[in-house]
Write a protein that holds these residues in place. Structure first.
Motif, PDB file in Angstrom:
ATOM      1  N   THR A 575     -23.693  21.646   9.751  1.00  0.00           N
ATOM      2  CA  THR A 575     -23.684  20.674   8.656  1.00  0.00           C
ATOM      3  C   THR A 575     -22.277  20.390   8.146  1.00  0.00           C
ATOM      4  OG1 THR A 575     -24.099  22.455   7.069  1.00  0.00           O
ATOM      5  CG2 THR A 575     -26.017  21.261   7.912  1.00  0.00           C
ATOM      6  N   LEU A 576     -21.358  21.323   8.339  1.00  0.00           N
ATOM      7  CA  LEU A 576     -19.982  21.118   7.877  1.00  0.00           C
ATOM      8  C   LEU A 576     -19.333  19.908   8.550  1.00  0.00           C
ATOM      9  CD1 LEU A 576     -18.505  24.756   7.845  1.00  0.00           C
ATOM     10  CD2 LEU A 576     -19.036  23.324   5.863  1.00  0.00           C
ATOM     11  N   PHE A 577     -19.730  19.619   9.767  1.00  0.00           N
ATOM     12  CA  PHE A 577     -19.046  18.606  10.566  1.00  0.00           C
ATOM     13  C   PHE A 577     -19.570  17.192  10.321  1.00  0.00           C
ATOM     14  CE2 PHE A 577     -18.391  22.578  12.769  1.00  0.00           C
ATOM     15  CZ  PHE A 577     -17.065  22.500  13.201  1.00  0.00           C
ATOM     16  N   SER A 578     -20.685  17.071   9.617  1.00  0.00           N
ATOM     17  CA  SER A 578     -21.385  15.790   9.514  1.00  0.00           C
ATOM     18  C   SER A 578     -20.488  14.657   9.019  1.00  0.00           C
ATOM     19  CB  SER A 578     -22.602  15.946   8.598  1.00  0.00           C
ATOM     20  OG  SER A 578     -23.265  14.715   8.454  1.00  0.00           O
ATOM     21  N   GLN A 579     -19.881  14.834   7.859  1.00  0.00           N
ATOM     22  CA  GLN A 579     -19.110  13.759   7.249  1.00  0.00           C
ATOM     23  C   GLN A 579     -17.914  13.357   8.101  1.00  0.00           C
ATOM     24  OE1 GLN A 579     -20.137  12.042   4.684  1.00  0.00           O
ATOM     25  NE2 GLN A 579     -18.362  10.674   4.743  1.00  0.00           N
ATOM     26  N   GLY A 580     -17.207  14.351   8.636  1.00  0.00           N
ATOM     27  CA  GLY A 580     -16.027  14.051   9.444  1.00  0.00           C
ATOM     28  C   GLY A 580     -16.361  13.315  10.725  1.00  0.00           C
ATOM     29  N   LEU A 581     -17.449  13.705  11.372  1.00  0.00           N
ATOM     30  CA  LEU A 581     -17.859  13.022  12.599  1.00  0.00           C
ATOM     31  C   LEU A 581     -18.199  11.564  12.324  1.00  0.00           C
ATOM     32  CD1 LEU A 581     -20.131  15.776  14.218  1.00  0.00           C
ATOM     33  CD2 LEU A 581     -17.866  15.068  14.990  1.00  0.00           C
ATOM     34  N   LYS A 582     -18.935  11.332  11.244  1.00  0.00           N
ATOM     35  CA  LYS A 582     -19.366   9.962  10.940  1.00  0.00           C
ATOM     36  C   LYS A 582     -18.198   9.089  10.478  1.00  0.00           C
ATOM     37  CE  LYS A 582     -24.060  11.526   9.968  1.00  0.00           C
ATOM     38  NZ  LYS A 582     -25.090  11.822   8.957  1.00  0.00           N
ATOM     39  N   LYS A 583     -17.299   9.672   9.707  1.00  0.00           N
ATOM     40  CA  LYS A 583     -16.149   8.902   9.219  1.00  0.00           C
ATOM     41  C   LYS A 583     -15.230   8.516  10.375  1.00  0.00           C
ATOM     42  CE  LYS A 583     -12.467   9.050   5.748  1.00  0.00           C
ATOM     43  NZ  LYS A 583     -11.802   9.884   4.700  1.00  0.00           N
ATOM     44  N   SER A 584     -14.970   9.463  11.274  1.00  0.00           N
ATOM     45  CA  SER A 584     -14.105   9.158  12.421  1.00  0.00           C
ATOM     46  C   SER A 584     -14.736   8.081  13.297  1.00  0.00           C
ATOM     47  CB  SER A 584     -13.842  10.422  13.241  1.00  0.00           C
ATOM     48  OG  SER A 584     -15.054  10.986  13.719  1.00  0.00           O
ATOM     49  N   LEU A 585     -16.047   8.192  13.538  1.00  0.00           N
ATOM     50  CA  LEU A 585     -16.730   7.210  14.381  1.00  0.00           C
ATOM     51  C   LEU A 585     -16.680   5.824  13.766  1.00  0.00           C
ATOM     52  CD1 LEU A 585     -18.461   6.655  16.895  1.00  0.00           C
ATOM     53  CD2 LEU A 585     -20.482   7.189  15.528  1.00  0.00           C
ATOM     54  N   PHE A 586     -16.845   5.735  12.451  1.00  0.00           N
ATOM     55  CA  PHE A 586     -16.775   4.439  11.770  1.00  0.00           C
ATOM     56  C   PHE A 586     -15.438   3.763  12.056  1.00  0.00           C
ATOM     57  CE2 PHE A 586     -15.607   1.844   8.077  1.00  0.00           C
ATOM     58  CZ  PHE A 586     -16.709   1.015   7.974  1.00  0.00           C
ATOM     59  N   ASN A 587     -14.366   4.530  12.005  1.00  0.00           N
ATOM     60  CA  ASN A 587     -13.038   3.969  12.275  1.00  0.00           C
ATOM     61  C   ASN A 587     -12.858   3.622  13.747  1.00  0.00           C
ATOM     62  OD1 ASN A 587     -11.065   4.135   9.758  1.00  0.00           O
ATOM     63  ND2 ASN A 587     -12.445   5.879   9.636  1.00  0.00           N
ATOM     64  N   TYR A 588     -13.331   4.481  14.639  1.00  0.00           N
ATOM     65  CA  TYR A 588     -13.204   4.185  16.064  1.00  0.00           C
ATOM     66  C   TYR A 588     -13.954   2.903  16.429  1.00  0.00           C
ATOM     67  CZ  TYR A 588     -11.675   9.103  16.400  1.00  0.00           C
ATOM     68  OH  TYR A 588     -11.027  10.297  16.244  1.00  0.00           O
ATOM     69  N   MET A 589     -15.117   2.692  15.816  1.00  0.00           N
ATOM     70  CA  MET A 589     -15.876   1.462  16.099  1.00  0.00           C
ATOM     71  C   MET A 589     -15.130   0.222  15.622  1.00  0.00           C
ATOM     72  SD  MET A 589     -19.969   2.201  15.680  1.00  0.00           S
ATOM     73  CE  MET A 589     -19.937   2.584  13.943  1.00  0.00           C
ATOM     74  N   HIS A 590     -14.233   0.407  14.663  1.00  0.00           N
ATOM     75  CA  HIS A 590     -13.416  -0.707  14.196  1.00  0.00           C
ATOM     76  C   HIS A 590     -12.087  -0.799  14.938  1.00  0.00           C
ATOM     77  CE1 HIS A 590     -16.329  -0.745  10.929  1.00  0.00           C
ATOM     78  NE2 HIS A 590     -15.860  -1.904  10.565  1.00  0.00           N
ATOM     79  N   GLY A 591     -11.914   0.062  15.936  1.00  0.00           N
ATOM     80  CA  GLY A 591     -10.722  -0.003  16.770  1.00  0.00           C
ATOM     81  C   GLY A 591      -9.466   0.534  16.117  1.00  0.00           C
ATOM     82  N   VAL A 592      -9.605   1.448  15.165  1.00  0.00           N
ATOM     83  CA  VAL A 592      -8.432   1.968  14.455  1.00  0.00           C
ATOM     84  C   VAL A 592      -8.472   3.495  14.421  1.00  0.00           C
ATOM     85  CG1 VAL A 592      -8.173  -0.089  13.019  1.00  0.00           C
ATOM     86  CG2 VAL A 592      -9.607   1.795  12.202  1.00  0.00           C
ATOM     87  N   CYS A 593      -7.312   4.071  14.089  1.00  0.00           N
ATOM     88  CA  CYS A 593      -7.159   5.512  13.838  1.00  0.00           C
ATOM     89  C   CYS A 593      -7.309   6.379  15.086  1.00  0.00           C
ATOM     90  CB  CYS A 593      -8.131   5.994  12.758  1.00  0.00           C
ATOM     91  SG  CYS A 593      -7.918   5.174  11.163  1.00  0.00           S
ATOM     92  N   PHE A 594      -7.082   5.804  16.256  1.00  0.00           N
ATOM     93  CA  PHE A 594      -7.149   6.616  17.473  1.00  0.00           C
ATOM     94  C   PHE A 594      -6.022   7.645  17.529  1.00  0.00           C
ATOM     95  CE2 PHE A 594      -9.236   2.630  19.117  1.00  0.00           C
ATOM     96  CZ  PHE A 594     -10.507   3.178  19.191  1.00  0.00           C
ATOM     97  N   ASP A 595      -4.918   7.352  16.821  1.00  0.00           N
ATOM     98  CA  ASP A 595      -3.773   8.259  16.854  1.00  0.00           C
ATOM     99  C   ASP A 595      -3.856   9.356  15.792  1.00  0.00           C
ATOM    100  OD1 ASP A 595      -3.547   6.412  14.821  1.00  0.00           O
ATOM    101  OD2 ASP A 595      -1.372   6.229  14.959  1.00  0.00           O
ATOM    102  N   TYR A 596      -4.898   9.344  14.970  1.00  0.00           N
ATOM    103  CA  TYR A 596      -5.038  10.379  13.950  1.00  0.00           C
ATOM    104  C   TYR A 596      -5.376  11.722  14.604  1.00  0.00           C
ATOM    105  CZ  TYR A 596      -5.145   7.264   9.843  1.00  0.00           C
ATOM    106  OH  TYR A 596      -4.828   6.381   8.846  1.00  0.00           O
ATOM    107  N   PRO A 597      -4.737  12.806  14.182  1.00  0.00           N
ATOM    108  CA  PRO A 597      -5.186  14.131  14.640  1.00  0.00           C
ATOM    109  C   PRO A 597      -6.634  14.352  14.213  1.00  0.00           C
ATOM    110  CG  PRO A 597      -3.074  14.271  13.479  1.00  0.00           C
ATOM    111  CD  PRO A 597      -3.596  12.891  13.250  1.00  0.00           C
TER     112      PRO A 597
END
Length: 731
Positions: A575-597
């Motif tokens: 459950t700890l990973f839920s928010q981070g996974l969804k937030k990162s995916l939202f950005n990837y679907m918009h074509g941004v933040c690929f360079d973020y660690p």
């Protein structure tokens, strides 16, 4: 044969989709017409929405709210009620594609009243550009409706939601108590609107039997409210419940209180159980001859399954029939700007199925013990196309969503060929497995037939866990197949999973890195993360110890029994990973933040990824081409080329040549070959144009029969490469 004097009303309770009818009642209506049973259908979800979101409905809504108790966002909406009342009818007409010029006013902002949903706006210019006026306006109008939905939810009906109604009362509900208490309380604002819509349908239809389809947990409360109303106001009507939710959740039901609201629950495919129930209600059979039907018998819950009749073969169930549904009144909305996500909410799709069940039926998290998965029964491409043509005639719509568990590649190939042979102009999308059989050529064929998108389960992007799931694919294979689809112009959506038994924090982060690379390389356009849920009818749920987890449920609960609470002793705290996974995916679907660690997405320390930064890119580079065998089919996806002959002089010698002019929708190419090869190609195109099957072995035999030699050398020639590039597909 049932008694034609009886009448059945098929209902979908609130709420499913705004843009298109859920197809269960349409499937059943198609079959009931075949057997001569009088029946009608209604979608109470869209009826309730249209009633509430109208000038009269909003007036009643605002009158029901105590303004003095409002704060913040709700108070702002209430104070803007004059603007909402003046705009609601034009906006609804716009979303029904009846008032397109309103888009200019909406898109410029200032026309619609705006509340908190507009704070979440994406960059509209990035999403829609300067010319996407209709889509931009549709997105803004959707936010406008969601603001009003928030007002309803936070003031007078906490259960309200556009795609679900009181979902939390039925979601993983081991006890019936919360739902029962809600049903015993005073009807809400939405309930009262539902009752009005239901009463209108009952008066109009005059049914003896009402069948309520409950596909999701968010439909169960509305279904039982309907049953409660009918029990109080129309005591002579019998009430049956069926659909996806009962099929998966209520198979071991022990709480008799459910039958205060309904009379019967049928399970799995509905055609034969409903036919048997109709026979029983007119006295033609005894209750013990019912099929997969639960009912009260002597005050106790009994399961009746004594019917000697098998299920109706899938090729005999008929075409889903949309008669009686207000097809022009559904709303095309755009909730988020991702192009794949909008397929679920924008546009009206005819729903069909290529094959009943799943041809793979091995995934260990899936309900493969239930009939809707395990009983695999495909139908012919010809019959599918017949049903498509029937629906086009009835609905006027040429868009199709095939709702298969996983559409079989071989049948998709035959369907695509049949669509092209019939000259149908359609758009369609479906669910798939990421099979190696989706070669570059097959994907091009699917695209030519109208396929616009596919969705498939990548699940956990880890080869160890994919093997534990028995998914039958690897991450590299998913990348390669997704690349084939994307290169053909077909969008790809991936279902993503985290929290699978024994999944470690390292594997979760590595899975995220794989997903990041899949989006960065452009082979995925859309995705959705969901946390693993152990279900009672899956291999894991039936034998959790074999997968390293422990069920926390000692016995089947009295009400819903599907989701099983469990411990995963060796896995991460998922459950700890839920928010981070969804937030990162939202950005990837918009074509941004690929360079973020990857650490950037989490507020706790996560391990460094062990995935090499170019794994997906390397997988794509190593993508195998279409594999050719003697039985490989040839398909030409364009019109017949124009073939002409001429003499060519070279160093004083004259030779006869052939010119093949290939005309596609967006280009023109010329292929030059010998006269003999040209005559052979004319035979080939004659056969391809006549829709006669032609295999690669047939092609070779025709080549040799034309007294041509060295077929292998021809396959390496520029002429062959040009034909392949122009649209000669090997599938």
């Amino acid at each position: 044969m049932t008694n034609a004097s009886s009448k059945t009303l098929l209902l979908t309770p609130p709420f499913t989709q705004l843009n298109t009818p859920y197809p269960a009642t349409a499937y059943l209506l198609g079959y009931l017409k075949i057997i001569g049973q009088a029946a009608e259908q209604a979608d109470l979800g869209i009826e309730v929405i249209l009633s509430i979101f109208s000038r009269a409905g909003l007036s009643s809504l605002f009158d029901s709210i105590d303004e003095k108790a409002l704060l913040g966002n709700e108070k702002r909406i209430f104070r803007l009620k004059k603007s909402y009342l003046s705009t609601i009818d034009p906006v609804m007409a716009f979303l029904q594609n009846k008032n397109p010029t309103l888009a200019y006013s909406i898109a410029e902002r200032g026309y619609l009243p705006e509340a908190s949903r507009f704070d979440q706006l994406d960059d509209l210019d990035w999403a829609f550009g300067n010319q996407g006026i209709q889509d931009k306006a549709r997105h803004l109008a959707t936010l406008y409706l969601e603001d009003l939905s928030d007002l309803i939810n936070r003031t007078i009906d906490p259960y309200f939601g556009f795609s679900r109604y009181a979902e939390r009362l039925s979601l993983a509900a081991q006890s019936f108590d919360p739902l029962y208490q809600a049903l015993k309380s005073e009807p809400s604002f939405t309930d009262e609107v539902l009752y009005e819509c239901l009463e209108h349908k009952i008066i109009q239809s005059q049914p003896n039997l009402v069948c309520i389809s409950v596909p999701f947990p968010g439909n169960m409360y509305g279904a039982l409210r309907c049953g409660q109303y009918l029990k109080q106001k129309h005591k002579g009507i019998q009430i049956a419940l069926g659909g996806g939710y009962p099929n998966t959740e209520l198979r071991s039901l022990q709480d008799e209180r459910v039958f205060e609201f309904i009379d019967y629950i049928t399970f799995d495919d509905g055609e034969r159980p409903l036919e048997s129930l109709l026979e029983y209600l007119v006295g033609n059979i005894n209750k013990t001859a019912l099929k997969r039907t639960m009912m009260l018998d002597g005050g106790k819950i009994s399961y009746m399954d004594g019917s000697k009749k098998g299920d109706v073969p899938f090729n005999q169930t008929g075409t889903p029939d949309y008669e009686g549904l207000p097809l022009s009144s559904y709303l095309s909305v755009i909730e988020i700007t991702n192009p794949m996500h909008r397929l679920w909410s924008d546009g009206r799709w005819n729903k069909l199925t290529m094959a009943h069940g799943c041809y793979w039926k091995k995934c260990t998290f899936c309900d493969i013990s239930l009939d809707y998965i395990k009983n695999y029964e495909p139908i012919s491409a010809s019959l599918i196309c017949d049903r498509m043509e029937d629906q086009i005639k009835q609905t006027g719509e040429t868009g199709f969503h095939f709702v298969d568990e996983a559409a079989p590649p071989a049948l998709m190939r035959e369907l695509a060929i049949e669509i092209l042979n019939r000259g149908l102009s359609v758009s369609w999308w479906t669910n798939i497995r990421f099979e190696k059989r989706f070669t570059p050529d097959l994907c091009q064929l699917l695209k030519a037939s109208g396929c616009i998108a596919v969705s498939g389960g990548l699940e956990v992007a880890s080869d160890r866990l994919l093997a534990l799931i028995d998914k039958g694919v690897t991450v590299d294979q998913v990348a390669q197949v997704s690349h084939n689809f994307t290169q053909s112009g077909i969008m790809v959506h991936a279902y993503l999973m985290y929290g699978f038994p024994t999944q470690t924090a390292q594997e979760t982060i590595d899975s995220l890195e794989m997903v990041r690379q899949l989006f960065e390389t452009g082979v995925l356009q859309s995705g959705f993360w969901h946390q693993f849920a152990m279900t009672a009818h899956s291999p894991i749920g039936m034998n959790p110890a074999s997968f390293g987890v422990k069920s926390l449920l000692n016995q089947a609960p009295a009400f819903a029994h599907n989701d099983l609470p469990h411990e995963d002793p060796t896995g991460a705290d998922h459950t700890l990973f839920s928010q981070g996974l969804k937030k990162s995916l939202f950005n990837y679907m918009h074509g941004v933040c690929f360079d973020y660690p990857l650490q950037e997405w989490f507020d706790f320390e996560v391990p460094e990824t062990m995935v090499t930064p170019f794994q997906i890119e390397m997988a794509i580079q190593n993508n195998p081409d279409t594999i050719i065998s003697d039985n490989t089919k040839l398909v030409w996806i364009h019109g017949r080329p124009e073939v002409s002959y001429y003499n060519k002089k070279t160093k004083g010698k004259t030779s006869e040549k052939c010119k093949v002019q290939v005309l596609t929708k967006d280009s023109e190419d010329t292929i030059v070959c010998s006269k003999q090869e040209g005559e052979w190609l004319e035979q080939v195109f004659d056969q391809l144009s006549s829709n006669k099957p032609l295999t690669f072995k047939n092609l070779e035999q025709m080549y040799e029969a034309s007294s041509l030699i060295n077929f292998d050398r021809f396959l390496k020639s520029q002429g062959w490469r040009s034909l392949r590039k122009a649209g000669l597909l090997l599938v």
